[in-house]
Write an enzyme that holds these catalytic residues in place. Structure first.
Site, PDB file in Angstrom:
ATOM      1  N   LEU A 116       0.827  -1.212   0.000  1.00 52.02           N
ATOM      2  CA  LEU A 116       0.000   0.000   0.000  1.00 52.02           C
ATOM      3  C   LEU A 116       0.862   1.262   0.000  1.00 52.02           C
ATOM      4  CD1 LEU A 116      -2.667  -1.412   2.423  1.00 52.02           C
ATOM      5  CD2 LEU A 116      -3.115  -0.649   0.087  1.00 52.02           C
ATOM      6  N   ASP A 155      -7.899   3.601   2.094  1.00 53.55           N
ATOM      7  CA  ASP A 155      -7.478   4.050   3.430  1.00 53.55           C
ATOM      8  C   ASP A 155      -6.016   3.687   3.694  1.00 53.55           C
ATOM      9  OD1 ASP A 155     -10.119   4.949   4.312  1.00 53.55           O
ATOM     10  OD2 ASP A 155     -10.656   2.827   4.417  1.00 53.55           O
ATOM     11  N   GLU A 425      12.811  10.223   1.096  1.00 54.17           N
ATOM     12  CA  GLU A 425      13.379   9.060   0.385  1.00 54.17           C
ATOM     13  C   GLU A 425      12.308   8.085  -0.102  1.00 54.17           C
ATOM     14  OE1 GLU A 425      14.464  10.084   3.338  1.00 54.17           O
ATOM     15  OE2 GLU A 425      16.476  10.851   2.887  1.00 54.17           O
ATOM     16  N   PHE A 451      20.569   5.075   3.739  1.00 55.71           N
ATOM     17  CA  PHE A 451      19.136   5.394   3.691  1.00 55.71           C
ATOM     18  C   PHE A 451      18.402   4.587   2.617  1.00 55.71           C
ATOM     19  CE2 PHE A 451      20.620   9.846   5.103  1.00 55.71           C
ATOM     20  CZ  PHE A 451      20.698   9.429   6.429  1.00 55.71           C
TER      21      PHE A 451
HETATM   22  C1  TPP Z   1       2.694  -1.824   2.868  1.00 51.87           C
HETATM   23  C2  TPP Z   1       1.582  -2.758   3.167  1.00 51.87           C
HETATM   24  N1  TPP Z   1       1.328  -3.083   4.441  1.00 51.87           N
HETATM   25  C3  TPP Z   1       0.357  -3.977   4.744  1.00 51.87           C
HETATM   26  C4  TPP Z   1      -0.373  -4.563   3.761  1.00 51.87           C
HETATM   27  C5  TPP Z   1      -1.397  -5.637   4.089  1.00 51.87           C
HETATM   28  N2  TPP Z   1      -2.725  -5.153   3.799  1.00 51.87           N
HETATM   29  C6  TPP Z   1      -3.364  -5.432   2.659  1.00 51.87           C
HETATM   30  S1  TPP Z   1      -4.807  -4.617   2.513  1.00 51.87           S
HETATM   31  C7  TPP Z   1      -4.601  -3.864   4.032  1.00 51.87           C
HETATM   32  C8  TPP Z   1      -5.565  -2.867   4.576  1.00 51.87           C
HETATM   33  C9  TPP Z   1      -6.557  -2.506   3.617  1.00 51.87           C
HETATM   34  O1  TPP Z   1      -7.376  -1.444   4.014  1.00 51.87           O
HETATM   35  P1  TPP Z   1      -7.829  -0.468   2.872  1.00 51.87           P
HETATM   36  O2  TPP Z   1      -6.632   0.076   2.246  1.00 51.87           O
HETATM   37  O3  TPP Z   1      -8.800   0.456   3.460  1.00 51.87           O
HETATM   38  O4  TPP Z   1      -8.540  -1.423   1.829  1.00 51.87           O
HETATM   39  P2  TPP Z   1     -10.004  -2.021   1.931  1.00 51.87           P
HETATM   40  O5  TPP Z   1     -10.114  -2.722   3.264  1.00 51.87           O
HETATM   41  O6  TPP Z   1     -10.933  -0.881   1.838  1.00 51.87           O
HETATM   42  O7  TPP Z   1     -10.099  -2.984   0.799  1.00 51.87           O
HETATM   43  C10 TPP Z   1      -3.434  -4.278   4.617  1.00 51.87           C
HETATM   44  C11 TPP Z   1      -2.971  -3.836   5.935  1.00 51.87           C
HETATM   45  C12 TPP Z   1      -0.075  -4.180   2.441  1.00 51.87           C
HETATM   46  N3  TPP Z   1      -0.726  -4.679   1.400  1.00 51.87           N
HETATM   47  N4  TPP Z   1       0.875  -3.274   2.178  1.00 51.87           N
END
Ligand code: TPP
Length: 455
Positions: A116, A155, A425, A451
């Protein structure tokens, strides 16, 4: 049911059926975000499904890569080379529909997303690439490079630090052709956002210098259309459209819960959801004929757009042969023939030469020969020796205020080739990947080796 609504539901249930068949994946995002994706892809996105590499296409990034089935449904429906068999092979080894989108695996996917926040930064790199190439190559009457960069962000994308860095820079640079749709569904993988994420996002992005709009009802297609249209009209600020959606929309027992985020709904809940939204329970992977025809208009439109652009590029080539030849080299990723011929020798001595000094000298040699070579450092130019001498600063011309400390000699405009990333970075790395993914650009970035852990 109206064609628009049937089309939105087709996206929803192609995604849900694929996740259910695979017995893994993320149905919640496609169910909630299908309407905004539908409006963007059928009413705005300028692309050519027959040629996913058409250079002047709008770029689209699904930053919340876990919602991949949303993107695959759109690619399939609009006529990319992603047949139904691939949709049915979602998440299977060797398929073109991996769990998270991969560049080079699926036609129409420009960047790999899943971590994400990365796609959020990649899109900003793409918008910078567009801005630079447009400033360097467009001429009056010849807008050869002219496209938007869109992303769907979640989110989780907005929570990640990399998004804060990249958004801050995008606001500073006034990237007016960047339009992000925020799937504001208040739910993440394991909790509701009031547990972790409560600042006002519109105010936050407003403070970064973004233009923000809020839509209360994520199913309101006309409101979404109006907002994207307004975002296009805003030329001096990047846009964030906050769309209040509901994860797992339509699922009687899972909507608005984390249970809809990353697990199949389950056969019984799939049935209930289809019934709830007035969709036939069977056949699975149902695409009504009128929906198919409706989405397939993208094929003719895309061909027409690219043909028109090719004619324009031909006329431009006649009028500006040198610029056209240069741009053509960039678009096709070719180096000038004589690139290595005259690299000056570096005499050795007992002490030798620091690698960063040597690198800086070589960069000065290359830079006039490689107009696609742009980049910079995270506030370390004086140490990493990465300033391209006399090549100007990639900045919005409206912010020029004379000879500022640290700015390079030359123009202060989107035609400048030194990108000052500031002390950012994470953002620098994601933006650089986006620059490369756009095409036409050979990006570089630099910081202290230690870094690089942050990149
Ligand atoms: C850098 C990172 N950290 C953790 C995750 C694991 N992960 C996948 S989806 C998610 C949370 C999703 O929430 P949101 O972005 O609101 O998506 P929605 O539930 O609305 O589909 C997490 C923590 C990831 N994909 N990338």
């Amino acid at each position: 049911m109206q064609l628009d609504q049937i089309s939105v539901n087709t996206i929803r249930f192609l995604s849900v059926d694929a996740v259910q068949k695979a017995e893994s994946g993320h149905p919640g995002l496609p169910l909630g975000a299908a309407p905004m994706a539908y409006v963007l892809w059928t009413r705005f996105l300028q692309h050519n499904p027959s040629n996913p590499r058409w250079f002047n296409r709008d770029r689209f990034v699904l930053s919340a890569g876990h919602g991949s089935m949303l993107l695959y449904s759109l690619l399939h429906l609009t006529g990319y080379d992603l047949p139904m068999e691939e949709i049915k092979q979602f998440r299977q080894w060797g398929s073109r529909t991996p769990g998270h989108p991969e560049r080079g695996v699926t036609p129409g996917v420009d960047v790999a997303t899943g971590p994400l926040g990365q796609g959020f930064g990649n899109g900003i790199g793409m918008a910078i690439a567009e801005g630079y190439l447009a400033a360097r190559y467009n001429r009056p009457e010849f807008e050869i490079i002219n496209h938007f960069t869109y992303a769907l962000v979640s989110d989780g994308d907005l929570m990640e630090g990399v998004a804060a860095e990249a958004a801050s820079l995008a606001g500073h640079l006034k990237l007016g052709k960047l339009i992000y749709l925020y799937d504001d569904n208040h739910i993440t993988l394991s909790s509701a956002t009031p547990v972790t994420f409560t600042e006002d996002q519109a105010q936050r992005f407003g403070a970064y210098g973004w233009h923000t709009q809020s839509i209360e009802d994520g199913n309101d297609l006309e409101a979404i259309e109006r907002a994207i249209h307004a975002a296009q009209q805003e030329t001096e600020r990047p846009s964030l459209i906050l769309v209040r959606t509901h994860i797992g929309y339509g699922s009687p027992n899972k909507q608005d819960t984390s249970a809809a985020h990353g697990s199949p709904l389950g056969p019984e809940e799939v049935k209930l959801t289809k019934q709830n939204l007035g969709w036939p329970v069977e056949p699975l992977f149902f695409v009504p004929e009128e929906v198919k025809l409706h989405f397939h208009k993208a094929l003719d439109q895309g061909k027409h757009l690219e043909d028109e652009w090719n004619s324009k590029f031909e006329a431009y080539t006649k009028e500006y042969p040198e610029s056209a030849a240069e741009l053509n080299r960039l678009m096709t990723g070719q180096f000038p023939h004589n690139l290595e011929k005259d690299i000056p020798p570096f005499p050795t001595d007992d002490k030798g030469i620091a690698t960063r000094v040597a690198s800086g000298k070589v960069m000065q040699y290359f830079s006039p020969l490689l107009p696609g070579f742009i980049g910079g450092s995270a506030d370390l130019n004086t140490s990493t020796h990465t300033e391209l001498k006399d090549q100007g600063n990639f900045e919005n011309p409206a912010t020029a205020i004379g000879d500022l400390q640290g700015s390079a000699k030359g123009v202060w405009s989107y035609a400048g080739r030194n990108l000052q990333f500031g002390v950012r970075e994470h953002g620098m790395a994601a933006i650089s990947n986006g620059l490369a993914a756009h095409g036409g650009i050979i990006p570089f970035c630099s910081t202290f080796l230690t870094f690089s852990d942050y990149m």
